[in-house]
Design a protein around this motif. Structure first.
Motif, PDB file in Angstrom:
ATOM      1  N   LYS A 198       0.992  -1.180   0.021  1.00  0.00           N
ATOM      2  CA  LYS A 198       0.143   0.145  -0.028  1.00  0.00           C
ATOM      3  C   LYS A 198       0.865   1.383  -0.094  1.00  0.00           C
ATOM      4  O   LYS A 198       0.368   2.155  -0.531  1.00  0.00           O
ATOM      5  CB  LYS A 198      -0.981  -0.159   1.340  1.00  0.00           C
ATOM      6  N   ASP A 199       2.034   1.218   0.617  1.00  0.00           N
ATOM      7  CA  ASP A 199       2.908   2.323   0.658  1.00  0.00           C
ATOM      8  C   ASP A 199       3.856   2.306  -0.536  1.00  0.00           C
ATOM      9  O   ASP A 199       4.624   3.212  -0.670  1.00  0.00           O
ATOM     10  CB  ASP A 199       3.812   2.151   1.771  1.00  0.00           C
ATOM     11  N   ARG A 200       3.456   1.842  -1.644  1.00  0.00           N
ATOM     12  CA  ARG A 200       4.075   1.489  -3.059  1.00  0.00           C
ATOM     13  C   ARG A 200       5.521   0.820  -2.984  1.00  0.00           C
ATOM     14  O   ARG A 200       6.288   0.949  -3.918  1.00  0.00           O
ATOM     15  CB  ARG A 200       4.197   3.030  -3.680  1.00  0.00           C
ATOM     16  N   ALA A 201       5.980   0.588  -1.792  1.00  0.00           N
ATOM     17  CA  ALA A 201       7.129  -0.512  -1.654  1.00  0.00           C
ATOM     18  C   ALA A 201       6.905  -1.808  -2.041  1.00  0.00           C
ATOM     19  O   ALA A 201       5.744  -1.923  -2.200  1.00  0.00           O
ATOM     20  CB  ALA A 201       7.952  -0.186  -0.182  1.00  0.00           C
ATOM     21  N   PHE A 202       7.908  -2.563  -2.147  1.00  0.00           N
ATOM     22  CA  PHE A 202       7.636  -3.752  -2.830  1.00  0.00           C
ATOM     23  C   PHE A 202       8.203  -4.988  -1.754  1.00  0.00           C
ATOM     24  O   PHE A 202       9.240  -4.686  -1.150  1.00  0.00           O
ATOM     25  CB  PHE A 202       8.429  -4.251  -4.079  1.00  0.00           C
ATOM     26  N   VAL A 203       7.593  -5.974  -1.730  1.00  0.00           N
ATOM     27  CA  VAL A 203       8.232  -7.175  -0.979  1.00  0.00           C
ATOM     28  C   VAL A 203       8.569  -8.307  -1.877  1.00  0.00           C
ATOM     29  O   VAL A 203       7.673  -8.476  -2.464  1.00  0.00           O
ATOM     30  CB  VAL A 203       7.324  -7.726   0.229  1.00  0.00           C
ATOM     31  N   VAL A 204       9.541  -8.973  -1.572  1.00  0.00           N
ATOM     32  CA  VAL A 204       9.774 -10.014  -2.581  1.00  0.00           C
ATOM     33  C   VAL A 204      10.495 -11.314  -1.602  1.00  0.00           C
ATOM     34  O   VAL A 204      11.346 -11.028  -0.698  1.00  0.00           O
ATOM     35  CB  VAL A 204      10.742  -9.777  -3.672  1.00  0.00           C
TER      36      VAL A 204
END
Length: 333
Positions: A198-204
């Protein structure tokens, strides 16, 4: 000036074959003939518009292959394990034969590879053929001393190489091999794909294999460079097709830096990394990765050249940064 040499490309509408065709379109002394089951398809017609000859042939029909190979100076051959394994008809046939879909597809891939080889070995084709380049992978069962037995998408291809050397000595003298590395585009299949927050960061997520260096390849661009190298020298060479070595963490860190996004990397077990896949694919990928980590992508085969420059000085592959910059990442947004 008319090109003096003919390269026949199997799988010209796929990743590897299209890369080979693109590379050889730039070489004035080569003309290209592609093989397709449907030469009226949009992908086939696109190659025709570029000046490539397209002929209809079936990889399960030796006669059609022999006809397509006539006059060839070189053949690039690739087989596809996953299209065979995921074919519902083959899945049903595997159940009826009381074997896993993986084993059934492996056997089909080997049979298909040998039909290609048999056609290439025919007198009509042998008369002009100087190079037979086969896209293979390492022999998991052999190099792991029997420890890993479920890496079928490697071993079906390796079985073709062994049978050519044993059963078709004339073709074996013309055989060169490329072991294509891990596709940099594998994320598109869903495994380890970055998830936007939601905060426009990414998780991988990445598998817990430490900082093992893996052979990534920008397949659409670089396979053709390696085939060009193999055809520029005498047959009998094996080469690892790699654009750049990098750990999984290095790959995604570079991705985030290149795209200017924030990224959190979560390390999970190998089992969890593949957990979302169907069971048959889950075990296949788990064993494949464990084999690569323990024995190396080529299994430690001393006959495999891992440096393109040793075969074709001056040749240059893409960097992973170039791959990231050229890829369409809109699916993640």
């Amino acid at each position: 000036m008319t090109a003096s040499k003919l390269l026949v490309v199997i799988g010209i509408t796929g990743n590897q074959g299209s890369s080979v065709a693109s590379a050889f379109l730039k070489l004035p002394d080569w003309r290209i003939r592609g093989i397709s089951r449907d030469i009226s398809s949009a992908a086939a017609q696109q190659w025709i518009s570029k000046g490539v000859e397209l002929v209809k042939a079936d990889l399960d029909d030796i006669d059609s292959l022999e006809s397509a190979f006539r006059g060839a100076s070189a053949i690039f051959a690739v087989t596809d394990f996953y299209s065979l394994m995921l074919d519902p008809a083959n899945y049903a046939a595997a159940q009826q034969a009381a074997v896993t879909p993986n084993e059934y597809a492996c056997n089909l891939e080997t049979k298909r590879g040998m039909k290609i080889a048999t056609a290439a070995n025919s007198p009509a084709v042998s008369a002009t053929l100087t190079h037979f380049v086969f896209s293979s992978l390492s022999d998991t069962k052999h190099w792991s001393h029997g420890k890993y037995t479920w890496n079928y998408h490697f071993d079906g291809k390796a079985a073709v190489v062994k049978r050519i050397k044993k059963e078709l000595p004339g073709l074996a003298e013309k055989l060169s091999i490329i072991q294509v590395g891990m596709y940099a585009s594998n994320w598109k299949g869903g495994m380890g794909r970055p998830q936007k927050q939601k905060d426009r960061a990414f998780v991988v997520q990445i598998p817990d294999i430490g900082e093992v260096q893996l052979p990534w390849i920008y397949v659409d661009r670089d396979v053709g460079i390696f085939v060009e190298a193999l055809l520029a020298t005498s047959p009998g060479k094996q080469i690892l097709g790699v654009s750049q070595m990098a750990s999984w963490r290095e790959f995604w860190t570079l991705w985030a830096e290149t795209r200017g996004v924030r990224l959190e990397i979560q390390v999970v077990s190998v089992e969890e990394f593949f957990q979302s896949l169907p069971e048959v694919l889950r075990r296949e990928f788990q064993e494949s990765l464990r084999y690569i980590v323990e024995f190396g992508y080529t299994g430690g085969d001393p006959d495999v050249c891992c440096n393109l420059q040793d075969i074709l000085p001056g040749a240059k592959t893409a960097t992973l940064k170039e791959y990231v910059e050229s890829e369409d990442w809109s699916i993640l947004d």
